[in-house]
Design an enzyme around this catalytic site. Structure first.
Site, PDB file in Angstrom:
ATOM      1  N   ARG A 285       0.860  -1.186   0.000  1.00 48.27           N
ATOM      2  CA  ARG A 285       0.000   0.000   0.000  1.00 48.27           C
ATOM      3  C   ARG A 285       0.893   1.232   0.000  1.00 48.27           C
ATOM      4  NH1 ARG A 285      -1.387   2.526   4.575  1.00 48.27           N
ATOM      5  NH2 ARG A 285      -1.449   0.671   5.893  1.00 48.27           N
ATOM      6  N   HIS A 289      -3.811   4.045   4.741  1.00 47.14           N
ATOM      7  CA  HIS A 289      -4.861   3.025   4.825  1.00 47.14           C
ATOM      8  C   HIS A 289      -6.186   3.611   4.341  1.00 47.14           C
ATOM      9  CE1 HIS A 289      -7.198  -0.351   6.300  1.00 47.14           C
ATOM     10  NE2 HIS A 289      -7.973   0.502   6.950  1.00 47.14           N
ATOM     11  N   TYR A 298       4.136   5.206  11.185  1.00 44.57           N
ATOM     12  CA  TYR A 298       4.469   3.807  11.482  1.00 44.57           C
ATOM     13  C   TYR A 298       5.328   3.129  10.415  1.00 44.57           C
ATOM     14  CZ  TYR A 298       0.238   3.165   8.583  1.00 44.57           C
ATOM     15  OH  TYR A 298      -0.698   3.225   7.581  1.00 44.57           O
TER      16      TYR A 298
END
Length: 391
Positions: A285, A289, A298
């Protein structure tokens, strides 16, 4: 649109430069197109299956067009959300090959059960790309007919669609719609994080026990929102299938050719009564998200840069250039088509009328209900209490 079958006789294509064999137990990806655009003629999977594709030049160009258009429309939706025109958006950036490859591998009679991110599969099923934007704008609940397009409604609850798909596939088998070339197969999409959900594992159990004609298609994009893959599993995801009694395989999810070949093979096995299977499309990705997420909190920039070198569109373009299947004129025409379609999408989204608030009750039940009528009446009185108010 690509229509060729993996394993079909070559139709005048030049021989590919090499082949590769994946050994049993080796987590190596099934790959037919390297990140640099080098074509691999065939790959032998762990079970001895030979994966290959033989498309016409036009079909190869069609796959590239799909990838570019899907990415551009997705980018436009992200921009619309950032400008306050959508409530939220789940981008597919980086996952185009996994979705286009698997979407084009579906036959017309096959049924797909998506999450909320399968915009590329939706596009391949012939659904107007504005349909999911109405859902995320809050003006409808998704406007396409699942029976007409063989593509179920988007499912927001993580993993729930795998149970829906399993039940549907069990029905397909019970109705005797398997065992022939024109039999029906079912595919269920989900992410790596969903594999930790009870729904998904229950779906694996039921599908395996009832030998359902179902392909579980996991887009492993490396992060379940903010949790990396190592927080989800101790072994490669595709190996989980063995514990439920059906085969699993890992494919390069950034390789549209390999994804097509692996998915078509799995679907054909399912339609011929050979039961379920699990495909782990190993991808990444590239964006957040959803538009509510900040991935910089992160993951590190160098990781994103490493995956950018494996970009699915760049490698397909390199292949077309290497084999002299497309030229600058073609690439320019595709970019211009993508621009026009994005502008058209934006204009249609901005022109969407705001629905009357009371219409939220219209499609809850096909024949209504006394309780629903009571709630509608209460809501109507609530809205009327604002009439004449000064804002």
């Amino acid at each position: 649109m690509a229509k060729g079958d993996p394993g079909a006789p070559a139709r005048g294509r030049r021989a590919a430069p090499r082949s590769r064999k994946a050994t049993t137990g080796d987590p190596e990806l099934v790959q037919l197109l390297t990140p640099s655009g080098e074509r691999i003629e065939s790959v032998t999977g762990p079970d001895g299956t030979e994966y290959r594709v033989d498309f016409t030049d036009e079909e190869y160009r069609g796959l590239y067009r799909d990838l570019v258009l899907v990415r551009k429309l997705d980018a436009e939706a992200t921009a619309l959300q950032r400008q306050g025109e959508l409530g939220i958006w789940a981008s597919l950036l980086g996952q185009e090959a996994a979705q286009v490859g698997s979407g084009r591998a579906l036959r017309s009679q096959d049924m797909a059960f998506p999450t909320y991110r399968e915009h590329g599969v939706l596009y391949c099923r012939g659904i107007d790309p504005i349909m999911p934007l109405g859902l995320f704008r809050g003006v409808d609940q998704g406007g396409w007919d699942p029976n007409e397009f063989k593509f179920n409604m988007y499912t927001i609850v993580i993993g729930a669609q795998t149970l829906h798909a399993t039940g549907y596939a069990m029905g397909v088998a019970m109705d005797g719609r398997t065992g022939t070339d024109d039999g029906e197969a079912v595919i269920a999409y989900f992410g790596d994080g969903a594999t930790s959900q009870g729904d998904v594992n229950e779906a694996f159990v039921w599908a395996g026990v009832f030998n359902s004609p179902l392909v579980f298609f996991c887009q492993n994009n490396q992060y379940a929102i903010s949790e990396p893959l190592e927080r989800q599993t101790r072994i490669p995801l595709y190996r989980r299938a063995a514990g439920f009694g059906f085969p699993g395989i890992r494919v390069d999810g950034n390789d549209v050719l390999a994804t097509y070949a692996v998915t078509r093979h799995a679907l054909d096995n399912a339609r011929h009564g050979q039961g379920p299977s699990l495909i782990e499309a190993y991808t990444y990705r590239m964006g957040a998200h959803t538009t509510s997420d900040d991935p910089t909190r992160y993951r590190i920039a160098s990781e994103v840069e490493a995956w950018q070198a494996k970009d699915p569109i760049a490698r397909m373009k390199a292949f077309l250039e290497r084999e002299k299947i497309a030229d600058a004129g073609f690439f320019g025409e595709v970019d211009e088509q993508a621009r026009r379609e994005a502008v058209d999408l934006r204009e249609r989204v901005l022109a969407m009328p705001n629905p009357e608030p009371g219409t939220i009750f219209d499609h809850v039940y096909p024949n209504g209900s006394p309780l629903l009528d009571q709630q509608r009446e209460q809501f109507s009185r609530y809205l009327e209490s604002f009439e004449g108010s000064v804002h």
